[in-house]
Design an enzyme around this catalytic site. Sequence first.
Site, PDB file in Angstrom:
ATOM      1  N   ASP A  89     -72.328  -5.045 -28.486  1.00  0.00           N
ATOM      2  CA  ASP A  89     -71.300  -4.712 -27.530  1.00  0.00           C
ATOM      3  C   ASP A  89     -71.787  -3.380 -26.678  1.00  0.00           C
ATOM      4  O   ASP A  89     -70.958  -2.786 -26.258  1.00  0.00           O
ATOM      5  CB  ASP A  89     -70.027  -4.455 -28.125  1.00  0.00           C
ATOM      6  CG  ASP A  89     -69.835  -3.629 -29.437  1.00  0.00           C
ATOM      7  OD1 ASP A  89     -70.767  -2.826 -29.552  1.00  0.00           O
ATOM      8  OD2 ASP A  89     -68.707  -2.977 -30.074  1.00  0.00           O
ATOM      9  N   GLU A 101     -72.460  -9.342 -36.252  1.00  0.00           N
ATOM     10  CA  GLU A 101     -71.366  -9.094 -35.656  1.00  0.00           C
ATOM     11  C   GLU A 101     -70.042  -8.685 -36.503  1.00  0.00           C
ATOM     12  O   GLU A 101     -69.866  -9.429 -37.545  1.00  0.00           O
ATOM     13  CB  GLU A 101     -70.874 -10.155 -34.441  1.00  0.00           C
ATOM     14  CG  GLU A 101     -69.904  -9.632 -33.664  1.00  0.00           C
ATOM     15  CD  GLU A 101     -70.125  -8.185 -32.881  1.00  0.00           C
ATOM     16  OE1 GLU A 101     -69.846  -7.302 -33.429  1.00  0.00           O
ATOM     17  OE2 GLU A 101     -70.730  -8.341 -31.740  1.00  0.00           O
TER      18      GLU A 101
END
Length: 528
Positions: free
Chosen positions: A324, A245
């Site tokens: 995402d 991430e």
Amino acid sequence: MFLKLWRSRSQRLRRTALSVLSGFATLVLAVGLSIGLGAPQAAAAGSLPCDLYATAGTPCVAAHSLVRALYSSYNGSLYQVQRASDSATLNIGLLAAGGYANAPAQDSFCTGTTCIITKIYDQSSRHNDLTVEGAGGAGAADVGAPADALPVTAGGHQVYGLEISAGMGYRDNSTSGVAVNGQAEGMYMVTSGTHVNGSCCFDYGNAETNNQDTGNGHMDAINFGTECWFSPCYGGGPWVQADLENGLFQSDSGYSKNSSNTGTGAMPFVTALLKNNGQDHFALKYGNAQSGSLTTTYSGGEPTTSGYSPMHQEGAIVLGTGGDNSNGSIGSFFEGVMTSGIPTDAADNSVQANIVSVGYGGSTGSTGSLTAGSEISLRATTSCCTTDYIRHQNNAAVVSPITSSSSTLDKSDATWIVRRALAAGAGSSCVSFESRNYPGDFLRHYNYQLYRQPMVGTAQFRSDATFCPQTGQSGTGYSFASYNYPTRFIRHYNYNVYIASNGGSNTWDSATSWTDDVSWVVTAPWAP
Ligand code: AHR
Ligand code: AHR
């Protein structure tokens, strides 16, 4: 701004820590290697990846494949397809327990229409099945991948891989048994170095449960592609990286400065592996899925920027996009697993040996004919050019001389696998041509010129990549009529390859030697 600040801070840390860490990495590597050599897995013959990881004490908590069983006892469904004509679905299972996908069931169900992949079943008892991914922080809802875009051979059977184009992805946000909040886990996938790009983020692994970027350390997924997040990267890629991430990591301090990670190049089948103890250590490996062993490009500490040590995994599983739902990336997926606990290097080595034993991309045994599954080469017959073959070069189709002393690359570029026609309505008398060394790439015309391009699944692509053989216009060999421009035939002209009509308005339609230029001999493949 924040990203820039922490990047430069990490850059400084990285510089001071580099020599110490590279020494540590070498030590870890050496220890891992000696464990691997000294204590081979006592796994039964015929054990498949999840049997091997279970024996090593790190059982699979997810096992996804369109190609084969990943447990020797598995006899359930691999994936689900849905056809366009009536929206009906069909589960595709195995030809035998512990065996290979029943691709012929898909072929007959999808005859005369097109199918997409709507679900990829988890073979583990956890049932962490993947479905088409919904909208996220960085991408609108995805669509399912075409079910016939990536025909390959595995275990001597013709099966299909998953070919991801931009806007496609799969996910499970409600899993069981997958690592969360700093728990240890391992994962691998078999992918391809020939179908990649530099967009975010072709991933397989642990991600957020809400399709949003929830911060550093909230993902732990393998990334494969040519996106260099922390410049500079070494070599041309594509790289096996860790998407933890807010970064694709090749090493500990938040940067890609890992000179031993230069990428796999255009390797048709790649094993990509990541393991992470969730606290203070992760490792990246890659291998040629067709031969040889794994190479460790990194084994060391977590990124030093805050949030990664310990990790904060949320336990969702993503395939084909970022956490995402960043979905600009492309990629190929054949099989992959996630484990509970960090697997031993010895177990990874046994899994790689098992992957190699599959014979991904191996020859079908049928050569030189225009039947589906047969490998062929296509030789020009015009007197100028009787040692010239249709090959791809820099993504375009050209004709050039190929001889027994040509390089392996040239021979592979000049070899095509005959496939069922991609155009839904074409029937069995037409065919498509898949590249031998670029799985999932097909010969298609665009502006009347021929190229090698990935099968994106559109009706336009399917038609442009479909050709209908008939007796050669010159009386020799075959001519291949374009499916959507039936008066145009595959023709060489000035060493490029087109679909050309006899005496039409383009230069390559010239009537001079047209009948010879559109007549081809179907030969045994240069690269069987
Ligand atoms: O870490 C790289 C990417 O950054 C993640 O996959 C995504 O969630 C974010 O945009
Ligand atoms: O090659 C001729 C046409 O050009 C193709 O059908 C189309 O893809 C492109 O517009």
